[in-house]
Design a protein around this motif. Structure first.
Motif, PDB file in Angstrom:
ATOM      1  N   GLU A  14       0.889  -1.169  -0.157  1.00  0.00           N
ATOM      2  CA  GLU A  14      -0.026   0.345   0.037  1.00  0.00           C
ATOM      3  C   GLU A  14       1.050   1.082  -0.114  1.00  0.00           C
ATOM      4  N   ARG A  52     -10.580  -5.831  -0.637  1.00  0.00           N
ATOM      5  CA  ARG A  52      -9.109  -4.301  -0.746  1.00  0.00           C
ATOM      6  C   ARG A  52     -11.149  -3.645  -0.995  1.00  0.00           C
ATOM      7  N   ILE A  77      -5.017  -0.106   4.651  1.00  0.00           N
ATOM      8  CA  ILE A  77      -5.690   1.484   3.875  1.00  0.00           C
ATOM      9  C   ILE A  77      -5.643   2.645   4.759  1.00  0.00           C
ATOM     10  N   GLY A  93     -11.086   0.095   0.190  1.00  0.00           N
ATOM     11  CA  GLY A  93     -11.287   1.314   0.474  1.00  0.00           C
ATOM     12  C   GLY A  93     -12.341   1.604   1.160  1.00  0.00           C
ATOM     13  N   ALA A 132      -6.112  -5.667   3.347  1.00  0.00           N
ATOM     14  CA  ALA A 132      -5.447  -4.533   2.849  1.00  0.00           C
ATOM     15  C   ALA A 132      -6.542  -3.250   3.406  1.00  0.00           C
ATOM     16  N   ASP A 133      -7.719  -3.273   3.578  1.00  0.00           N
ATOM     17  CA  ASP A 133      -8.732  -2.549   4.264  1.00  0.00           C
ATOM     18  C   ASP A 133      -7.324  -1.837   5.291  1.00  0.00           C
ATOM     19  N   THR A 169       2.701   1.838  -3.721  1.00  0.00           N
ATOM     20  CA  THR A 169       1.756   2.845  -4.097  1.00  0.00           C
ATOM     21  C   THR A 169       1.143   3.440  -4.002  1.00  0.00           C
ATOM     22  N   ARG A 170       1.568   4.549  -3.550  1.00  0.00           N
ATOM     23  CA  ARG A 170       1.211   5.866  -2.631  1.00  0.00           C
ATOM     24  C   ARG A 170       2.861   6.907  -2.864  1.00  0.00           C
ATOM     25  N   LEU A 204      -2.327   3.776   6.145  1.00  0.00           N
ATOM     26  CA  LEU A 204      -1.784   4.668   5.164  1.00  0.00           C
ATOM     27  C   LEU A 204      -2.691   6.156   5.009  1.00  0.00           C
ATOM     28  N   ASP A 205      -3.716   6.051   5.513  1.00  0.00           N
ATOM     29  CA  ASP A 205      -4.617   7.320   5.250  1.00  0.00           C
ATOM     30  C   ASP A 205      -4.019   8.218   6.662  1.00  0.00           C
TER      31      ASP A 205
END
Length: 210
Positions: free
Chosen positions: A19, A161, A189, A163, A185-186, A22-23, A192-193
């Motif tokens: 994750e 995933r 997210i 989101g 996966a979530d 990808t960001r 990272l948020d």
């Protein structure tokens, strides 16, 4: 950002690494054994967590701890927190901890942890009790910028995933379908948020599927 991930090749660590990559973040995986096949833009620091020094981590913007203690050595969850607090004191590095769900409370008065309920599996109690003690140590520490993210009761390796997730604080969350679950996966997210837009500094919080 420059992000170091302790346990980057583990289940949760892999999702966090992917994750973050990808960001567009610059990732260093901190592992005891470097895998033979690696991804582009991913570097490794081969070192045991207890041998990490301030010099090893001081250039990171964020250090994520996704450490999982071996069976029979669950007290290392507390020892790892103590060591990380020691080496992070006096730095600007933000510590993010992959926590457990067992330390979440199941009542609105915040008196009973999930691991204290009758239905909680005995085999998971040593991990949950020690992770809870590590969280308590972190809460009582000074000079460290930290965030602790607990998943829901069911932490799904192969979950979707989506989101989407909902956020709570100290109490176990339930989805609209009556389940306490979040995919890894979530969860990645959500972490990272938080790293990119902090809202839970010096706090433990939790996430659950919608």
């Amino acid at each position: 950002m420059k992000i170091g991930i302790i346990g980057a090749t583990g289940h949760v660590g892999t999702f966090l690494t992917n994750e973050a990559l990808t960001r567009g973040h610059e990732i260093t995986g901190i592992v005891r054994n470097v895998p033979e096949e690696t991804q582009d833009h991913l570097t490794f620091l081969q070192k045991d967590v207890f041998n990490l020094t301030t010099a090893d981590i001081q250039d990171f913007d964020v250090l994520i701890c996704s450490y999982n203690a071996p069976e029979g050595e669950e007290e290392e969850h507390v020892q790892v927190m103590k060591h990380l607090v020691d080496i992070l004191k006096g730095t600007d590095v933000r510590l993010f901890v992959v926590g457990g769900a067992g330390s979440l409370y199941v009542d609105s008065k915040l008196t009973t942890h999930l691991f204290e309920t009758d239905e909680f599996p005995d085999e998971f109690k040593p991990t949950s009790i020690n992770m809870s003690a590590g969280l308590d140590y972190l809460k009582n520490s000074d000079g460290v910028r930290w965030t602790y993210l607990s998943p829901s009761k069911d932490f799904l390796l192969n979950g979707a995933r989506t989101g989407k997730y909902k956020v709570g604080q100290e109490q176990l969350l339930i989805s609209k379908y009556g389940k306490s679950e979040i995919s890894m996966a979530d969860y990645a997210i959500a972490m990272l948020d938080e790293i990119e837009e902090p809202e839970h500094q010096q706090q433990r919080y939790t996430v659950c599927a919608m």
